[in-house]
Write a protein that holds these residues in place. Structure first.
Motif, PDB file in Angstrom:
ATOM      1  N   ALA A 118       0.823  -1.206   0.000  1.00  0.00           N
ATOM      2  CA  ALA A 118       0.000   0.000   0.000  1.00  0.00           C
ATOM      3  C   ALA A 118       0.858   1.258   0.000  1.00  0.00           C
ATOM      4  O   ALA A 118       0.578   2.213  -0.734  1.00  0.00           O
ATOM      5  N   TYR A 119       1.905   1.278   0.795  1.00  0.00           N
ATOM      6  CA  TYR A 119       2.764   2.461   0.865  1.00  0.00           C
ATOM      7  C   TYR A 119       3.516   2.662  -0.454  1.00  0.00           C
ATOM      8  O   TYR A 119       3.647   3.785  -0.934  1.00  0.00           O
ATOM      9  N   ALA A 120       3.979   1.575  -1.062  1.00  0.00           N
ATOM     10  CA  ALA A 120       4.671   1.684  -2.343  1.00  0.00           C
ATOM     11  C   ALA A 120       3.721   2.178  -3.436  1.00  0.00           C
ATOM     12  O   ALA A 120       4.096   3.012  -4.266  1.00  0.00           O
ATOM     13  N   ARG A 121       2.492   1.685  -3.437  1.00  0.00           N
ATOM     14  CA  ARG A 121       1.523   2.171  -4.428  1.00  0.00           C
ATOM     15  C   ARG A 121       1.198   3.635  -4.207  1.00  0.00           C
ATOM     16  O   ARG A 121       1.026   4.385  -5.167  1.00  0.00           O
ATOM     17  N   PHE A 122       1.116   4.050  -2.960  1.00  0.00           N
ATOM     18  CA  PHE A 122       0.847   5.458  -2.669  1.00  0.00           C
ATOM     19  C   PHE A 122       1.977   6.353  -3.165  1.00  0.00           C
ATOM     20  O   PHE A 122       1.742   7.410  -3.728  1.00  0.00           O
ATOM     21  N   LEU A 166       4.127   5.635  -5.598  1.00  0.00           N
ATOM     22  CA  LEU A 166       4.237   5.589  -7.053  1.00  0.00           C
ATOM     23  C   LEU A 166       3.074   6.279  -7.764  1.00  0.00           C
ATOM     24  O   LEU A 166       3.270   6.998  -8.750  1.00  0.00           O
ATOM     25  N   ARG A 167       1.850   6.095  -7.278  1.00  0.00           N
ATOM     26  CA  ARG A 167       0.680   6.567  -8.001  1.00  0.00           C
ATOM     27  C   ARG A 167      -0.049   7.712  -7.335  1.00  0.00           C
ATOM     28  O   ARG A 167      -0.887   8.356  -7.950  1.00  0.00           O
ATOM     29  N   GLY A 168       0.169   7.931  -6.064  1.00  0.00           N
ATOM     30  CA  GLY A 168      -0.516   9.015  -5.366  1.00  0.00           C
ATOM     31  C   GLY A 168      -1.811   8.587  -4.709  1.00  0.00           C
ATOM     32  O   GLY A 168      -2.390   9.354  -3.966  1.00  0.00           O
ATOM     33  N   ASP A 169      -2.283   7.368  -4.999  1.00  0.00           N
ATOM     34  CA  ASP A 169      -3.476   6.850  -4.339  1.00  0.00           C
ATOM     35  C   ASP A 169      -3.309   5.360  -4.129  1.00  0.00           C
ATOM     36  O   ASP A 169      -2.506   4.723  -4.788  1.00  0.00           O
ATOM     37  N   ILE A 170      -4.074   4.809  -3.222  1.00  0.00           N
ATOM     38  CA  ILE A 170      -3.949   3.387  -2.911  1.00  0.00           C
ATOM     39  C   ILE A 170      -5.025   2.591  -3.620  1.00  0.00           C
ATOM     40  O   ILE A 170      -4.771   1.564  -4.227  1.00  0.00           O
ATOM     41  N   ILE A 171      -6.255   3.086  -3.569  1.00  0.00           N
ATOM     42  CA  ILE A 171      -7.385   2.411  -4.185  1.00  0.00           C
ATOM     43  C   ILE A 171      -7.777   3.173  -5.426  1.00  0.00           C
ATOM     44  O   ILE A 171      -8.037   4.379  -5.375  1.00  0.00           O
ATOM     45  N   GLU A 172      -7.831   2.460  -6.542  1.00  0.00           N
ATOM     46  CA  GLU A 172      -8.174   3.121  -7.808  1.00  0.00           C
ATOM     47  C   GLU A 172      -9.661   3.116  -8.045  1.00  0.00           C
ATOM     48  O   GLU A 172     -10.377   2.259  -7.752  1.00  0.00           O
TER      49      GLU A 172
END
Length: 95
Positions: free
Chosen positions: A83-87, A89-95
């Motif tokens: 979750a932290y890595a996705r945040f 990289l993308r700025g959000d966790i849930i798309e």
């Protein structure tokens, strides 16, 4: 106390010291890590070290409840790292 029990106790003490030192080194990397990726990796390494300490505590105490707790912490650590890595990289966790 038999010699095998003495060696097991000594091995557990040495393992505690080594894993605790690794935990301190991971905390140091967390504080001085130059990039966000280093900090994410340090947090994941700290989770692995905490799992190691909990398993060693279970070995030294002779109970199995610590092993179940370490599995729960491993699952939470994996999910939080992803979750932290996705945040990052993308700025959000849930798309």
């Amino acid at each position: 106390m038999s010699q095998a029990q003495y060696l097991l106790d000594l091995a557990v003490i040495v393992a505690f010291c080594v894993v605790a030192f690794a935990q301190v080194m991971s905390m140091l990397r967390l504080v001085i890590g130059p990039t966000t990726g280093d900090r994410i990796l340090a947090l994941d390494t700290m989770v692995v070290n905490a799992i190691g300490l909990i398993v060693l505590l279970g070995i030294s105490q002779g109970t199995q409840i610590f092993f179940e707790a370490s599995m729960i912490i491993a699952m939470l650590g994996f999910v939080s790292t992803v979750a932290y890595a996705r945040f990052v990289l993308r700025g959000d966790i849930i798309e």
